[in-house]
Design an enzyme around this catalytic site. Structure first.
Site, PDB file in Angstrom:
ATOM      1  N   GLY A  13       0.818  -1.216   0.000  1.00 13.51           N
ATOM      2  CA  GLY A  13       0.000   0.000   0.000  1.00 13.51           C
ATOM      3  C   GLY A  13       0.852   1.265   0.000  1.00 13.51           C
ATOM      4  O   GLY A  13       2.091   1.209  -0.044  1.00 13.51           O
ATOM      5  N   ARG A  97     -17.799   5.370  10.732  1.00 16.21           N
ATOM      6  CA  ARG A  97     -16.650   4.944  11.543  1.00 16.21           C
ATOM      7  C   ARG A  97     -16.881   3.537  12.115  1.00 16.21           C
ATOM      8  O   ARG A  97     -15.981   2.731  12.220  1.00 16.21           O
ATOM      9  CB  ARG A  97     -16.430   5.956  12.671  1.00 16.21           C
ATOM     10  CG  ARG A  97     -15.096   5.795  13.344  1.00 16.21           C
ATOM     11  CD  ARG A  97     -14.726   6.977  14.204  1.00 16.21           C
ATOM     12  NE  ARG A  97     -13.480   6.699  14.909  1.00 16.21           N
ATOM     13  CZ  ARG A  97     -12.275   6.879  14.410  1.00 16.21           C
ATOM     14  NH1 ARG A  97     -12.123   7.332  13.200  1.00 16.21           N
ATOM     15  NH2 ARG A  97     -11.202   6.589  15.118  1.00 16.21           N
ATOM     16  N   ASN A 104     -12.033  -3.362   9.869  1.00 13.03           N
ATOM     17  CA  ASN A 104     -10.610  -3.445  10.177  1.00 13.03           C
ATOM     18  C   ASN A 104     -10.348  -4.208  11.460  1.00 13.03           C
ATOM     19  O   ASN A 104      -9.308  -4.850  11.604  1.00 13.03           O
ATOM     20  CB  ASN A 104      -9.992  -2.048  10.226  1.00 13.03           C
ATOM     21  CG  ASN A 104      -9.667  -1.588   8.814  1.00 13.03           C
ATOM     22  OD1 ASN A 104      -9.449  -2.413   7.944  1.00 13.03           O
ATOM     23  ND2 ASN A 104      -9.676  -0.305   8.588  1.00 13.03           N
ATOM     24  N   ASP A 158       0.208  13.353  14.023  1.00 10.93           N
ATOM     25  CA  ASP A 158      -0.603  14.464  14.551  1.00 10.93           C
ATOM     26  C   ASP A 158       0.291  15.431  15.337  1.00 10.93           C
ATOM     27  O   ASP A 158       0.161  16.648  15.238  1.00 10.93           O
ATOM     28  CB  ASP A 158      -1.703  13.910  15.461  1.00 10.93           C
ATOM     29  CG  ASP A 158      -2.460  12.788  14.787  1.00 10.93           C
ATOM     30  OD1 ASP A 158      -3.165  13.072  13.813  1.00 10.93           O
ATOM     31  OD2 ASP A 158      -2.315  11.626  15.203  1.00 10.93           O
ATOM     32  N   ARG A 161       2.342  17.405  12.914  1.00 12.17           N
ATOM     33  CA  ARG A 161       1.483  18.385  12.236  1.00 12.17           C
ATOM     34  C   ARG A 161       1.312  19.609  13.142  1.00 12.17           C
ATOM     35  O   ARG A 161       1.396  20.752  12.698  1.00 12.17           O
ATOM     36  CB  ARG A 161       0.104  17.780  11.961  1.00 12.17           C
ATOM     37  CG  ARG A 161       0.099  16.796  10.812  1.00 12.17           C
ATOM     38  CD  ARG A 161      -1.214  16.016  10.790  1.00 12.17           C
ATOM     39  NE  ARG A 161      -1.308  15.181   9.608  1.00 12.17           N
ATOM     40  CZ  ARG A 161      -2.185  14.198   9.462  1.00 12.17           C
ATOM     41  NH1 ARG A 161      -3.047  13.913  10.422  1.00 12.17           N
ATOM     42  NH2 ARG A 161      -2.215  13.486   8.360  1.00 12.17           N
ATOM     43  N   HIS A 186      -6.382   8.936  17.593  1.00  9.90           N
ATOM     44  CA  HIS A 186      -5.959   9.438  16.272  1.00  9.90           C
ATOM     45  C   HIS A 186      -7.236   9.580  15.433  1.00  9.90           C
ATOM     46  O   HIS A 186      -7.582   8.711  14.631  1.00  9.90           O
ATOM     47  CB  HIS A 186      -4.978   8.460  15.620  1.00  9.90           C
ATOM     48  CG  HIS A 186      -4.714   8.803  14.179  1.00  9.90           C
ATOM     49  ND1 HIS A 186      -4.046   9.921  13.785  1.00  9.90           N
ATOM     50  CD2 HIS A 186      -5.076   8.174  13.040  1.00  9.90           C
ATOM     51  CE1 HIS A 186      -3.996   9.979  12.467  1.00  9.90           C
ATOM     52  NE2 HIS A 186      -4.623   8.938  11.989  1.00  9.90           N
TER      53      HIS A 186
HETATM   54  P1  NAI Z   1      -3.608   1.589   1.119  1.00  9.21           P
HETATM   55  O1  NAI Z   1      -5.011   1.231   0.804  1.00  9.21           O
HETATM   56  O2  NAI Z   1      -2.754   2.240   0.096  1.00  9.21           O
HETATM   57  O3  NAI Z   1      -2.826   0.295   1.614  1.00  9.21           O
HETATM   58  C1  NAI Z   1      -3.361  -0.611   2.526  1.00  9.21           C
HETATM   59  C2  NAI Z   1      -2.694  -1.954   2.282  1.00  9.21           C
HETATM   60  O4  NAI Z   1      -3.150  -2.849   3.303  1.00  9.21           O
HETATM   61  C3  NAI Z   1      -3.083  -2.557   0.927  1.00  9.21           C
HETATM   62  O5  NAI Z   1      -1.913  -3.001   0.249  1.00  9.21           O
HETATM   63  C4  NAI Z   1      -3.983  -3.708   1.319  1.00  9.21           C
HETATM   64  O6  NAI Z   1      -3.935  -4.797   0.396  1.00  9.21           O
HETATM   65  C5  NAI Z   1      -3.401  -4.087   2.677  1.00  9.21           C
HETATM   66  N1  NAI Z   1      -4.281  -4.915   3.500  1.00  9.21           N
HETATM   67  C6  NAI Z   1      -5.635  -4.937   3.554  1.00  9.21           C
HETATM   68  N2  NAI Z   1      -6.041  -5.898   4.379  1.00  9.21           N
HETATM   69  C7  NAI Z   1      -4.933  -6.482   4.885  1.00  9.21           C
HETATM   70  C8  NAI Z   1      -4.720  -7.554   5.786  1.00  9.21           C
HETATM   71  N3  NAI Z   1      -5.733  -8.239   6.326  1.00  9.21           N
HETATM   72  N4  NAI Z   1      -3.439  -7.895   6.069  1.00  9.21           N
HETATM   73  C9  NAI Z   1      -2.398  -7.240   5.500  1.00  9.21           C
HETATM   74  N5  NAI Z   1      -2.551  -6.244   4.630  1.00  9.21           N
HETATM   75  C10 NAI Z   1      -3.803  -5.861   4.323  1.00  9.21           C
HETATM   76  O7  NAI Z   1      -3.688   2.477   2.455  1.00  9.21           O
HETATM   77  P2  NAI Z   1      -2.544   3.427   3.040  1.00  9.21           P
HETATM   78  O8  NAI Z   1      -2.734   4.797   2.526  1.00  9.21           O
HETATM   79  O9  NAI Z   1      -1.222   2.761   2.899  1.00  9.21           O
HETATM   80  O10 NAI Z   1      -2.973   3.454   4.596  1.00  9.21           O
HETATM   81  C11 NAI Z   1      -2.832   2.286   5.379  1.00  9.21           C
HETATM   82  C12 NAI Z   1      -3.531   2.504   6.723  1.00  9.21           C
HETATM   83  O11 NAI Z   1      -2.822   3.483   7.487  1.00  9.21           O
HETATM   84  C13 NAI Z   1      -4.966   3.023   6.597  1.00  9.21           C
HETATM   85  O12 NAI Z   1      -5.765   2.389   7.585  1.00  9.21           O
HETATM   86  C14 NAI Z   1      -4.826   4.502   6.920  1.00  9.21           C
HETATM   87  O13 NAI Z   1      -6.028   5.052   7.376  1.00  9.21           O
HETATM   88  C15 NAI Z   1      -3.751   4.424   7.989  1.00  9.21           C
HETATM   89  N6  NAI Z   1      -3.056   5.684   8.255  1.00  9.21           N
HETATM   90  C16 NAI Z   1      -2.820   5.994   9.557  1.00  9.21           C
HETATM   91  C17 NAI Z   1      -2.128   7.136   9.906  1.00  9.21           C
HETATM   92  C18 NAI Z   1      -1.876   7.456  11.343  1.00  9.21           C
HETATM   93  O14 NAI Z   1      -1.354   8.561  11.593  1.00  9.21           O
HETATM   94  N7  NAI Z   1      -2.153   6.600  12.309  1.00  9.21           N
HETATM   95  C19 NAI Z   1      -1.674   8.058   8.855  1.00  9.21           C
HETATM   96  C20 NAI Z   1      -1.919   7.614   7.509  1.00  9.21           C
HETATM   97  C21 NAI Z   1      -2.578   6.443   7.224  1.00  9.21           C
END
Ligand code: NAI
Length: 326
Positions: A13, A97, A104, A158, A161, A186
């Site tokens: 991802g 949510r 998730n 956060d 930021r 978060h």
């Molecule tokens: P993305 O959609 O680009 O990537 C998510 C990846 O997780 C995909 O490759 C998908 O196939 C994989 N995935 C889905 N189910 C899975 C499972 N059961 N086991 C392993 N992999 C699995 O999303 P992105 O942009 O990379 O974000 C990832 C997560 O991080 C999201 O939940 C997003 O909301 C979160 N996030 C959290 C932040 C924080 O500050 N805590 C900041 C930015 C993102």
């Protein structure tokens, strides 16, 4: 030197792949420590992972000893020293949510069990996938042989930021601002607190107008993720990966003297009366390798207490929704 095994879930991802190259380049443990990357994702992403492995090879990173590419959970979590749990479903249009929590939430019990059964018993875990705090609780609860303090969730993005916006307001360097805190979840209820923050040793609260703080700054930090999504149609990626690395480095190397970082950690026994058994973001110092303490003795005024409670209540209601997964 024995290589450190670093697991990245959701490695295909946006955030996961940004992390992969940084860890391989030595951003996590410095330029002496070899690493073995464990890249884990779901079956349909296997070609992406294989391509990523080829590109890693092409980079010829001197510290990258090996890469394990797998969609098998036992192999992915086997002997890992550090686990970045990034993989999750993104929130889709129209999804509440609650729907996100339920979708998730189902991913994380299996990952908690896998950490319990296959990882290095000293593993340290950073949950990034949203809703990160509650996913972290689910993971920790499903790993009964590990200590809850081995699990954390990311609020460093956060935090950064917030100090970035304060520095811009004060026309200062971010390094001039210390003791800023993100309390809580978060999410949009997080509380960015400047009541103890200092600018070159002076209280930030004396340098900025409370009206700006309450009406502009707090919502801007709380909604920054949504704002990025609105502007470019994609949520934070590189900043999330960089802050994940910063989060772990503070934990591993320790925090700066007279400063702290924000980290969602296990709330049981916290000194601020926040409900036990949550992963709540507190001001945290790390003094030695992989130990942390919640900063004690901060005076909490009425405004701050009200804001901290709003986020606490949200985390309690999230826990109620996924109670059967704990
Ligand atoms: P993305 O959609 O680009 O990537 C998510 C990846 O997780 C995909 O490759 C998908 O196939 C994989 N995935 C889905 N189910 C899975 C499972 N059961 N086991 C392993 N992999 C699995 O999303 P992105 O942009 O990379 O974000 C990832 C997560 O991080 C999201 O939940 C997003 O909301 C979160 N996030 C959290 C932040 C924080 O500050 N805590 C900041 C930015 C993102």
């Amino acid at each position: 030197m024995k290589p450190m095994r670093v697991l990245i879930t959701g490695a295909a991802g946006h955030v996961g792949s940004s992390l992969v190259y940084r860890v391989a380049a030595g951003d996590l443990f410095g330029l002496q420590q070899p690493v073995i990357l464990h890249l884990y994702d779901i079956d349909k992403m296997l070609p992406e992972l294989q391509g990523e492995m080829m590109e890693l090879g092409d980079c010829a990173f001197p510290l990258l000893k090996d890469v394990v590419v797998t969609t098998e959970i036992d192999e992915a979590f086997g002997d890992v020293d550090v686990a970045f749990l990034v993989g999750a479903f993104p929130r889709k249009k129209g999804m509440e949510r609650r729907d996100l929590l339920e979708a998730n939430g189902k991913i994380f019990p299996a990952q908690g069990k896998a950490l319990n059964d296959y990882a290095n018993p000293d593993v340290r875990v950073v949950v990034v996938g949203n809703p990160a705090n509650t996913n972290c609780l689910i993971t920790a609860k499903n790993a009964p042989d590990l200590d809850p303090s081995q699990f954390t969730a990311l609020t460093r993005l956060d935090h950064n930021r917030g100090i970035g916006m304060l520095a811009s307001k004060l026309d200062a360097y971010v390094s001039d601002i210390t003791r800023f805190t993100i309390w809580g979840n978060h999410s949009g209820t997080q509380f960015p607190d400047i009541s103890h923050a200092l600018f070159k040793g002076k209280p930030v609260s004396e340098l900025i107008d409370f009206d700006w703080y309450e009406k502009d700054f707090i919502p801007a930090v709380q909604q920054r993720g949504s704002e990025i999504l609105r502007v470019r149609g994609m949520s934070s990626t590189v900043s999330a990966a960089i802050c994940t690395i910063k989060h772990f480095k503070s934990w591993y190397y320790g925090t700066n003297e007279d400063d702290w970082v924000s980290k969602a950690v296990y709330s049981t026994g916290n000194p601020y009366g926040i409900e036990d058994d949550l992963y709540y973001s507190f001001p945290v110092t790390c003094d030695s390798e992989l130990a942390y303490s919640i900063v004690e003795g901060l005076e909490i005024n009425e405004f701050c207490e009200k804001m901290m409670k709003i986020s606490e209540q949200e985390l309690i209601s999230e826990r109620d929704i996924i109670r059967d997964l704990l």
